[in-house]
Design an enzyme around this catalytic site. Structure first.
Site, short mmCIF file in Angstrom:
data_model
loop_
_atom_site.label_atom_id
_atom_site.label_comp_id
_atom_site.label_asym_id
_atom_site.label_seq_id
_atom_site.Cartn_x
_atom_site.Cartn_y
_atom_site.Cartn_z
N GLY A 65 -44.45 -12.18 5.61
CA GLY A 65 -43.15 -12.60 5.15
C GLY A 65 -42.10 -12.00 6.42
N SER A 70 -40.39 -9.28 11.03
CA SER A 70 -39.57 -8.15 11.73
C SER A 70 -40.36 -6.88 12.25
CB SER A 70 -38.32 -7.66 10.70
OG SER A 70 -37.41 -7.11 11.29
N THR A 96 -43.32 -13.73 0.13
CA THR A 96 -42.79 -14.24 -1.19
C THR A 96 -41.49 -15.37 -0.95
OG1 THR A 96 -43.20 -12.16 -1.99
CG2 THR A 96 -41.43 -13.43 -3.27
N GLU A 280 -36.68 -3.70 4.73
CA GLU A 280 -36.92 -2.42 5.01
C GLU A 280 -35.36 -1.56 4.78
OE1 GLU A 280 -37.54 1.24 8.62
OE2 GLU A 280 -37.31 -0.97 9.09
#
Length: 312
Positions: A65, A70, A96, A280
């Site tokens: 995802g 990232s 997701t 994050e």
């Protein structure tokens, strides 16, 4: 000429995906030297990217995802090398919400996503560089704060697996009536804002949290970040919800939000403020976010709506 050499870095949550296994085999049979590495714990992506660079890999593909994208992009970004000297970046959406992939038009089909990497030349991609109290972070898609961040952080993992992006909406509805505004100060070139906000978006990409389009006009190759501030709505909540129902999310956002495009922005708060960097959460009393132009090269669709300059 040697065959293209790829390294696919797969989020461990999707390690048993039979469709991906079949797509990888198809690419191998077509002449691609494609190896798979599975992330299991913190630091795996960093190690795998370092190995890929040492092995002379042409392309690193993030299979997962927005967080996986990232993480892989960040491991490329902090290398002491320019984008041309680093492997290019691809994405197979297996998360997701897959917010970046959705906004960029990357195919849902796993084989189609891999074929895209093969068929389209990689082009420069901006990244967000975030300087916080605990150090430097990188973000490929969108940094968000406020209500949207709390929804994303609080959404149950099991619910996400069952319902996908709809899980974020359900969690958001459950939070209505207890949205606590955050006090913050923001400044950038010829820009200053101070007050209470309920949502904040700093976009390289356009959406996060399963389709929350906080930065609906962001571009990934313009050297600018898109900043959206949704202030404390107070009595305007009912009018905003009415606009949302009648005219859509974009219209509601335009009605209440402050939106501006900047090369950098600084945030400060008397209390720790949490930004969600593609999954994050990072808490800090101050942030500086810079758009680093063309930090990596990424394979995106020819007609990608996030690009200012069309891919070759």
């Amino acid at each position: 000429m040697p065959p293209p050499h790829w390294r696919l870095i797969l989020n461990g949550k999707s390690a048993g995906d039979d469709d991906l296994r079949g797509a990888v085999q198809t690419l191998r049979e077509s002449g691609i030297a494609l190896e798979v590495r599975v992330t299991w714990e913190d630091g795996d992506a960093e190690r795998y990217v370092a190995e890929a660079i040492a092995d002379g890999v042409d392309t690193v593909i993030a299979a997962g995802g927005d967080g996986t994208l990232s993480e892989v992009a960040a491991t490329l970004a902090h290398r002491d090398a320019n984008a041309e000297a680093l492997p290019s970046l691809g994405l197979v959406p297996l998360g997701t919400a897959n917010d970046f992939a959705t906004a960029a038009g990357i195919p849902d089909g796993l084989l189609a996503a891999l074929q895209l990497v093969r068929e389209v030349v990689a082009a420069p991609l901006d990244l967000l560089r975030i300087d916080a109290d605990d150090g430097i972070h990188w973000c490929a898609n969108l940094a968000s704060g406020g209500f949207g961040t709390e929804v994303t952080v609080e959404t149950d993992e099991g619910l996400k697996k069952m319902l996908g992006g709809l899980a974020y909406l359900i969690t958001g509805i459950a939070r209505l009536g207890r949205i606590d505004p955050l006090q913050a100060r923001l400044r950038g070139p010829d820009f200053a804002w101070e007050g209470d906000l309920i949502a904040l978006g700093i976009g390289n990409g356009r959406q996060a949290g399963g389709g929350q389009a906080l930065c609906p006009d962001a571009l990934v190759d313009d050297g600018q970040l898109d900043l959206t501030i949704v202030p404390d709505l107070s009595g305007d909540v009912a009018a905003t919800v009415g606009t949302l129902i009648k005219e859509g999310k974009h219209a509601a956002l335009d009605r209440v939000a402050t939106r501006i495009r900047l090369p950098w922005v600084e945030l400060a708060s008397d209390e720790p403020l949490t930004l969600n960097l593609d999954g994050e959460p990072v808490a800090s009393r101050r942030f500086r976010v810079d758009c680093v132009a063309g930090r990596v090269r990424m394979h995106l669709p020819l007609a990608c709506p996030l690009r200012l300059k069309p891919c070759a």
